[in-house]
Every structure is written in C-alpha cells, then in structure tokens.
Design an enzyme around this catalytic site. Structure first.
Site, PDB file in Angstrom:
ATOM      1  CG  ASP A   6      -1.850   1.239   1.209  1.00 46.24           C
ATOM      2  OD1 ASP A   6      -2.432   1.504   0.142  1.00 46.24           O
ATOM      3  OD2 ASP A   6      -1.966   1.927   2.233  1.00 46.24           O
ATOM      4  CB  SER A   7       0.219   4.744  -0.972  1.00 48.20           C
ATOM      5  OG  SER A   7      -1.024   4.843  -0.298  1.00 48.20           O
ATOM      6  CE1 TYR A  38       3.093   6.015  -3.166  1.00 46.59           C
ATOM      7  CE2 TYR A  38       2.066   4.244  -4.412  1.00 46.59           C
ATOM      8  CZ  TYR A  38       3.137   4.737  -3.702  1.00 46.59           C
ATOM      9  OH  TYR A  38       4.242   3.954  -3.536  1.00 46.59           O
ATOM     10  N   GLY A  39      -2.585   9.531  -3.838  1.00 45.34           N
ATOM     11  CA  GLY A  39      -3.877   9.910  -4.420  1.00 45.34           C
ATOM     12  C   GLY A  39      -3.898  11.161  -5.276  1.00 45.34           C
ATOM     13  CB  CYS A  69      -2.471   1.191  -2.836  1.00 41.01           C
ATOM     14  SG  CYS A  69      -2.596   2.926  -3.231  1.00 41.01           S
ATOM     15  CG  ASN A  70      -8.876   1.209  -3.922  1.00 36.73           C
ATOM     16  OD1 ASN A  70      -9.763   0.661  -4.540  1.00 36.73           O
ATOM     17  ND2 ASN A  70      -8.648   0.970  -2.643  1.00 36.73           N
ATOM     18  CD  GLU A 155      -2.753   9.023   6.091  1.00 40.53           C
ATOM     19  OE1 GLU A 155      -1.874   9.897   6.113  1.00 40.53           O
ATOM     20  OE2 GLU A 155      -2.699   8.004   5.376  1.00 40.53           O
ATOM     21  CB  CYS A 187     -10.013   5.105  -0.958  1.00 38.22           C
ATOM     22  SG  CYS A 187      -8.657   5.834  -0.019  1.00 38.22           S
ATOM     23  CG  HIS A 189      -6.979   6.004   4.187  1.00 40.63           C
ATOM     24  ND1 HIS A 189      -6.107   5.416   3.307  1.00 40.63           N
ATOM     25  CD2 HIS A 189      -6.233   6.732   5.041  1.00 40.63           C
ATOM     26  CE1 HIS A 189      -4.878   5.785   3.620  1.00 40.63           C
ATOM     27  NE2 HIS A 189      -4.920   6.587   4.666  1.00 40.63           N
TER      28      HIS A 189
HETATM   29  N1  DGL Z   1      -3.947   3.909  -0.451  1.00 43.06           N
HETATM   30  C1  DGL Z   1      -4.584   4.952  -1.226  1.00 43.06           C
HETATM   31  C2  DGL Z   1      -5.761   4.359  -2.006  1.00 43.06           C
HETATM   32  O1  DGL Z   1      -6.303   3.328  -1.677  1.00 43.06           O
HETATM   33  C3  DGL Z   1      -5.042   6.090  -0.337  1.00 43.06           C
HETATM   34  C4  DGL Z   1      -3.915   6.886   0.253  1.00 43.06           C
HETATM   35  C5  DGL Z   1      -3.074   7.602  -0.774  1.00 43.06           C
HETATM   36  O2  DGL Z   1      -3.580   8.540  -1.435  1.00 43.06           O
HETATM   37  O3  DGL Z   1      -1.919   7.218  -0.923  1.00 43.06           O
HETATM   38  O4  DGL Z   1      -6.150   4.939  -2.999  1.00 43.06           O
END
Ligand code: DGL
Length: 269
Positions: A6-7, A38-39, A69-70, A155, A187, A189
């Site tokens: 994941d990011s 990463y979003g 991570c999506n 977060e 996502c 989160h």
């Molecule tokens: N893990 C990212 C997602 O599922 C969310 C956090 C990010 O933006 O890195 O898209």
C-alpha cells in the site's frame, strides 16, 4: 510469502481482514510512507513507486503480491501485468489488485445496475473502475466521486468530527441524487468510515466494505490457483515494513489493527 503493498497505512484495513481469513500464511506488509499519499500524484509517479515496491517484494521472496492500494491498482496494475510480469517470465509469481474483486462484487450485489464509486482523485480520474464495470456488464451505469479530503482527515483522526461528516455528506450528494443502489469504497482508508458512509447513503444503498471483499476474493483466488498456493510459506509470520516511520503512523496503525506492532524502516529506491 504473500506481499501486501500500500502507499501507506490504509492497506492495513485490507491486511487485517486477509490475515483473519487466511491466518496460516506468511506475509510482508509494505507501506510506502515516504512517498504517500499517492492519491494526488501523476500516473507516471504512481507507476514508478509501485514498480519499485513490487521489485522489492519479489526480491524478498514473495510469490504473490496484492496491491491493496486503489490508486496504485488503478494507475499501475495494468502495466505491471501486461509489461512487467511477462518480462519476469515466472509462472509461479503473480500480482493482483483490488479493482477487479470490488467491481465483481458490486455487480453481483447491484439490482438496479446503478453503481457508485468513491476514491482518491487519481483513482477516479483514471476511470479504471468505470471501464472495469463496463467490461463486466455493458448495462452498468457508473457514478464516480473523488473525495480528496478524506485520506488526510482519517490520518489526522478526524473520523468522529462534525467537519468530516459534513464533508462526506457533500461528497456523497451527487451519488445519492443519481439513485445508486451499490457503493464501492475505492480507497484503502474509507472502510474506517464505513458506518458514516452507510448512515449518509441510507438503507437502500449497499456500501461495499472493500477490506472484507478483498480478503474473500483472495481466498477464492488461492483455491483456484494451486500452482501459486502450493509455493506459499505457511508459518503465520508477518513482517511490517515502511519506507518512513513517524509517531502518527505508529499510532494510526495500532488503531487499525487493534494491536501494537513493530515496523521496520527500509529503503526500496
Ligand atoms: N492507499 C490509497 C488508495 O487506496 C489512499 C492513500 C493515498 O492517497 O496514498 O487509494
């Protein structure tokens, strides 16, 4: 070993469910906390970071990598599957993402074929969810909404604050107006706010808890792919790795997993 990438820390929501349903395997959880979120990043950047993480996890001995991570699944998985994996030329290794399992689940659940998707800006702009839903069923109507403020609010532990509820309500308005009957939480989160999503969307909308679905689909995948499953280590061990470690990360991850864990800081560049 199974690598969960994941990011940052959000992927722990999926890892928690995976570990609950498949407790015998050994795992490496890798969060690229140095470069997250990463979003809001470009496709090129997300691909570059994800490829580095995948390289690292394969070198560490993972046979199967789940991109939890999506954003990375939307922006990097296709290229990894079409260009990176063929170069490896090793049928005992694979990389899976989260878009396919979530779209399959949504199609199974939806009766009206009006499906909503929420995610980061990069995920929604990539349009990968809509394309995937269309590939599975041409009759599906997809309604998407990017929710860029949710990751930072979660977060910062603002989950119970009225500000967060108000922002979420605003984000979900267009999806409600479009009468969707199923909502994909695209996502890592967002399952943390599941109850709030359900409350705002109302009883007529099924909100898909992505972390649970990912775990269920991984179980199915392993049953269907004994050639991969047989090589996976089953020592019930987990190594938690991150590319940067802060106090806030440590506290948040503890909240997600309901236990204290020791992260190791590593360099994947
Ligand atoms: N893990 C990212 C997602 O599922 C969310 C956090 C990010 O933006 O890195 O898209």
């Amino acid at each position: 070993m199974i690598g969960i990438f994941d990011s940052g820390l959000g992927g722990l929501t999926a890892f928690k469910e995976i570990n609950k349903s498949l407790p015998d395997y050994s795992y490496i959880y890798l969060g690229d906390t140095l470069r997250s979120p990463y979003g809001g990043r470009s496709q090129e950047a997300v691909y570059e970071f994800t490829e580095k993480a995948v390289n690292f996890l394969f070198k560490k001995g993972c046979q199967l990598i789940i991109i939890a991570c999506n954003t990375a699944s939307s922006e990097a998985l296709r290229k990894l599957q079409e260009e990176y994996l063929p170069k490896l030329n090793d049928k005992s290794k694979n990389i899976l993402g989260v878009v396919r399992p979530l779209t399959e689940e949504a199609i199974e659940i939806s009766k009206t074929k009006r499906i909503g998707v929420v995610g980061t800006r990069a995920t929604i702009n990539s349009n990968v969810y809509e394309v995937e839903l269309q590939n599975l069923n041409k009759k599906i109507k997809t309604f998407q909404k990017d929710c860029p403020l949710l990751v930072p609010l979660i977060e910062e532990s603002y989950t119970k604050r009225p500000e967060t509820k108000k922002i979420l309500k605003n984000y979900l308005r267009s999806l409600k107006d479009n009468n969707i009957d199923t909502l994909i939480l695209g996502c890592t989160h967002y399952p943390i706010l599941l109850k709030e999503f359900e409350r705002i969307m109302g009883k007529k909308v099924k909100v898909i808890d992505s972390s649970k679905v990912i775990a269920k689909k991984l179980e199915d995948y392993l049953t269907r792919h004994p050639e991969i499953e047989k090589n996976l280590e089953k020592k019930k061990k987990t190594e938690y790795l991150v590319t940067d470690l802060t106090q806030n990360f440590q506290e948040m991850s503890q909240k997600i997993l309901n236990k204290k864990i020791k992260f190791k800081k590593i360099d994947i560049s």
